[in-house]
Write an enzyme that holds these catalytic residues in place. Sequence first.
Site, PDB file in Angstrom:
ATOM      1  N   CYS A  72      -0.617   2.244  -4.345  1.00  0.00           N
ATOM      2  CA  CYS A  72      -1.408   3.421  -4.701  1.00  0.00           C
ATOM      3  C   CYS A  72      -0.481   4.637  -4.701  1.00  0.00           C
ATOM      4  O   CYS A  72       0.449   4.710  -3.898  1.00  0.00           O
ATOM      5  CB  CYS A  72      -2.527   3.625  -3.685  1.00  0.00           C
ATOM      6  SG  CYS A  72      -3.814   2.371  -3.824  1.00  0.00           S
ATOM      7  N   HIS A 116       0.855  -1.195   0.000  1.00  0.00           N
ATOM      8  CA  HIS A 116       0.000   0.000   0.000  1.00  0.00           C
ATOM      9  C   HIS A 116       0.883   1.234   0.000  1.00  0.00           C
ATOM     10  O   HIS A 116       2.010   1.205   0.492  1.00  0.00           O
ATOM     11  CB  HIS A 116      -0.873   0.033   1.258  1.00  0.00           C
ATOM     12  CG  HIS A 116      -1.832  -1.101   1.330  1.00  0.00           C
ATOM     13  ND1 HIS A 116      -2.934  -1.191   0.513  1.00  0.00           N
ATOM     14  CD2 HIS A 116      -1.852  -2.209   2.103  1.00  0.00           C
ATOM     15  CE1 HIS A 116      -3.594  -2.305   0.789  1.00  0.00           C
ATOM     16  NE2 HIS A 116      -2.957  -2.946   1.742  1.00  0.00           N
TER      17      HIS A 116
END
Length: 417
Positions: free
Chosen positions: A167, A126
């Site tokens: 991301c 992430h």
Amino acid sequence: MASKSKQWVLLAAGSKGWEDYSVQANVCHAYQVMHRNGISDDQIVVMIYDDIAYNQQNPSPGNIINVPNGPNVYPGVLKDYTGEDVSAENFLAILRGDSAAVKKSGPKKVIRSVENDSIFIYLSDHGNKGIFHFPNSTLYAHDLISTVKAMSENHKFSKMVIYLESCNSGSMLDHLSESRVYAVSSCRPDEYTYACFFDKKMNTFLADIFSFNWLHHMDTVSVCFSSLGEQFSYLEKNVSKDARKAGVTETPCNYGDKSMLKLMLSEFLGESSVSVSEASTPRPLNVQVCDVVETTEVPLIVQENRIKNEQDAEKRQALQRQYDDLKEKRKTMDEALQKIAEQLKAQQTLREKREVTRTYELKVVAEHFKNNLFNWEKEPFVVTRSHLQVLVNLCEFGLKVESITEAITHVSQEITF
């Protein structure tokens, strides 16, 4: 006579837990590719938390797959750094070849590269703007870029390639300006990365769109006859297409020294034994990207399914409480950031989506937030991308770092989680 150059590889999965299964599966699969291509285990460093192969939720203990009905990618995987040793600090020390700075008991394997060696880095997890998460620590764009710059100045490599999946991954790399360093991000600085292949029996996602396409390409081309540029074109086309089919947007980007695009993959990733005739093998027809979801939704989906599938009423209630608690904490976090913005008379920062230019300031503010208001390393999934976006906006708004940290401290005394 010049010494023979070496190829060094650093593979890091920045997460732990069943919810983030795909992250460690990506890294295990990447290791198998490097190993098969003949890169010596002495020159590969693998960082995986290693808590999914024998996780109590794994219906096939010892088995990790990266595509539906795919091969087991776990056997033989190096476990140079596992558990708490998988940290941002250790990652940077390994990359620099600084074994003295590695915090770990037992062998401290690092990249001992010299002037004519190549280095390939793959990171999966992430991320947020200017931030990449490790299980219990945080890697900031500021530290990644300054480490690469120092290594370049100290002649620690002849060329370096970084592939980063998370991301907002473009924001980790868009300040890269060193010659002989090339990087690929899974998406643009303002975009998200998406998980795919939901396995009902396992109740988790097996892969991510970018890594699936990258590893598929690595599995089906000859690295001696395919260049970095050709691989990037393949990723650009296929990742964007798979995302579009799911109604979302994910656009791989490349950064740094574009003159390296003409270099063959074999200059970094071993000498594959795949023949040229096999190099154009299309994606197997039975593997089409499906079940595409935004990575931050994954823990909620997994938990919802646990609740739905739990037969025992008491256990089901306990799972429901965990789920409700997470949602409640996210709401409290919204409130905390609103109070910080109000304190600074900068309410517009709650709505903006600014890009990161002040990477050092972001690091200082984010660390203060983590140490004083809420530690997202100790309790993942509460602080979302939109929360961290507000910190980026505050830094880019032109406020003094001291003012922002004071506001965070003030709100931390008013809010309890």
